[in-house]
Design a protein around this motif. Structure first.
Motif, short mmCIF file in Angstrom:
data_model
loop_
_atom_site.label_atom_id
_atom_site.label_comp_id
_atom_site.label_asym_id
_atom_site.label_seq_id
_atom_site.Cartn_x
_atom_site.Cartn_y
_atom_site.Cartn_z
N PHE A 196 0.81 -1.22 0.00
CA PHE A 196 0.00 0.00 0.00
C PHE A 196 0.85 1.27 0.00
O PHE A 196 0.31 2.37 0.10
CB PHE A 196 -0.93 0.01 1.22
CG PHE A 196 -1.90 -1.14 1.24
CD1 PHE A 196 -2.99 -1.17 0.39
CD2 PHE A 196 -1.70 -2.22 2.10
CE1 PHE A 196 -3.87 -2.23 0.41
CE2 PHE A 196 -2.58 -3.28 2.13
CZ PHE A 196 -3.67 -3.29 1.27
N ASP A 197 2.17 1.13 -0.08
CA ASP A 197 3.04 2.30 -0.08
C ASP A 197 2.85 3.16 -1.33
O ASP A 197 3.01 4.38 -1.29
CB ASP A 197 4.51 1.88 0.02
CG ASP A 197 4.86 1.30 1.39
OD1 ASP A 197 4.07 1.53 2.33
OD2 ASP A 197 5.90 0.63 1.51
N SER A 198 2.50 2.52 -2.43
CA SER A 198 2.30 3.24 -3.68
C SER A 198 0.89 3.83 -3.73
O SER A 198 -0.10 3.10 -3.59
CB SER A 198 2.51 2.31 -4.87
OG SER A 198 2.05 2.90 -6.07
N ARG A 199 0.82 5.14 -3.95
CA ARG A 199 -0.49 5.80 -4.04
C ARG A 199 -1.26 5.32 -5.27
O ARG A 199 -2.48 5.14 -5.23
CB ARG A 199 -0.29 7.31 -4.10
CG ARG A 199 -1.60 8.10 -4.14
CD ARG A 199 -1.32 9.60 -4.14
NE ARG A 199 -0.62 10.02 -2.93
CZ ARG A 199 -0.26 11.26 -2.69
NH1 ARG A 199 -0.51 12.21 -3.59
NH2 ARG A 199 0.37 11.57 -1.57
N VAL A 200 -0.55 5.09 -6.36
CA VAL A 200 -1.20 4.61 -7.59
C VAL A 200 -1.79 3.22 -7.37
O VAL A 200 -2.93 2.94 -7.74
CB VAL A 200 -0.20 4.59 -8.75
CG1 VAL A 200 -0.83 3.96 -9.99
CG2 VAL A 200 0.27 6.00 -9.06
N ARG A 201 -0.99 2.32 -6.76
CA ARG A 201 -1.47 0.97 -6.51
C ARG A 201 -2.66 0.98 -5.55
O ARG A 201 -3.65 0.27 -5.76
CB ARG A 201 -0.34 0.11 -5.95
CG ARG A 201 -0.70 -1.37 -5.85
CD ARG A 201 0.35 -2.17 -5.12
NE ARG A 201 1.64 -2.10 -5.79
CZ ARG A 201 2.76 -1.70 -5.21
NH1 ARG A 201 2.76 -1.30 -3.95
NH2 ARG A 201 3.90 -1.68 -5.89
#
Length: 309
Positions: A237-242
């Motif tokens: 969940f670190d990636s905002r896009v993901r």
């Protein structure tokens, strides 16, 4: 995928024969999807540790036995119990399927073709299941939609024993605590929403259930942070896009499942459609799922490994 959709057009018949209330009828779908989703990641980890061929056959056996038991359901409680067990079998079966495709087909066009067939079958199953479920419910019985799994499951188990070799095992641990808390918090949240439709949000039990679900969610997050090999590494969940993509997918599926559930009841109980015609009426909506599974997308999905493979 077929077992998620095949039951939808038969819901009014199931309600009549097994005595489901209008509120509890939603559990016919929820009991399956909750255990499927809750234990899917654990099933993938078990395949890494215990062998994917073994877990594939185990999942098939559980899924097939549960299908037989659901078809013979004498009561609502019996059906819901076995629907949950069927979801557990699917959670063991699904991740092993893609892993075995990777192991049994060499990388390149051959593997891409194999996984494309797999993705196309999954995409078409939503449409086929709705139409087949309606036809069987009207002309045979809704139970036949589950009995068809029996010969298929047995043939697949026998074929797997003969043609599929076991995969190498990897050392690791199973995140049982994470799997159990994830199942409990999601089940509590769903139960609270379903109960609220009958008792309202002011009901003490509804409020307590939703409150317990929030506490269990916090416990699940804490467990995943500390686990050496979590079933859901929080770093994804670190990636905002993901994370945005995950949120969009959740909203899409929530709308889609709700649409199918209420529309099938409306078409049969209000508009007066037969189960078979109801299934056909869904085709324009469900056919869009088939082309969405392109060969490249299917290949991309198949190359995703579990965190510790």
């Amino acid at each position: 995928m077929l077992d998620i959709s095949v039951v939808l057009t038969g819901l009014p018949k199931i309600q009549q024969q097994l005595g489901f209330s209008e509120t509890n009828l939603a559990w016919v779908q929820s009991a399956y999807t909750l255990t499927f989703g809750s234990f899917l990641l654990l099933g993938a980890r078990a395949g890494d540790i215990l062998g994917r061929r073994r877990m594939f056959m185990t999942g098939l056996a559980i899924f097939t036995l549960a299908s037989l038991a659901i078809g013979a359901s004498p009561s609502a409680a019996w059906m819901l119990s076995w629907r949950a067990i069927q979801g557990l079998g699917a959670a063991i079966l699904a991740p092993s399927t893609l892993a075995l495709l990777q192991n049994n087909f060499p990388e390149g066009p051959e593997r891409t073709r194999a996984v494309s067939y797999y993705a196309a079958a999954a995409g078409a199953s939503a449409t086929v299941g709705l139409v087949l479920g309606g036809i069987l419910a009207e002309w045979v019985s809704w139970r036949a939609g589950f009995y068809v799994n029996l010969p298929i499951g047995i043939c697949l188990i026998l074929a797997t024993r003969r043609y599929i070799s076991e995969t190498p095992r990897h050392a690791g641990t199973l995140d049982i605590a994470g799997a159990v808390t994830s199942a409990l918090w999601m089940s509590g949240l769903v139960y609270g929403f379903i109960r609220s439709a009958e008792t309202g949000w002011g009901d003490v039990v509804t409020q307590a259930t939703v409150g317990a679900a929030v506490i269990l969610l916090a416990a699940f997050i804490a467990i995943e942070r500390k686990a050496s090999q979590p079933i859901l590494p929080l770093r994804v969940f670190d990636s905002r896009v993901r994370s945005g993509a995950y949120s969009a997918r959740v909203l899409y599926l929530a709308a889609m499942v709700g649409f199918f559930f209420f529309t099938t009841l409306y078409l049969q109980e209000v508009a007066g459609y037969s189960p078979a015609i109801t299934g056909l009426a869904f085709v324009p909506a469900t056919i869009l799922h088939v082309p969405s599974q392109s060969p490249y997308r299917a290949w991309s999905s198949a190359t995703v490994q579990t965190p510790y493979s």
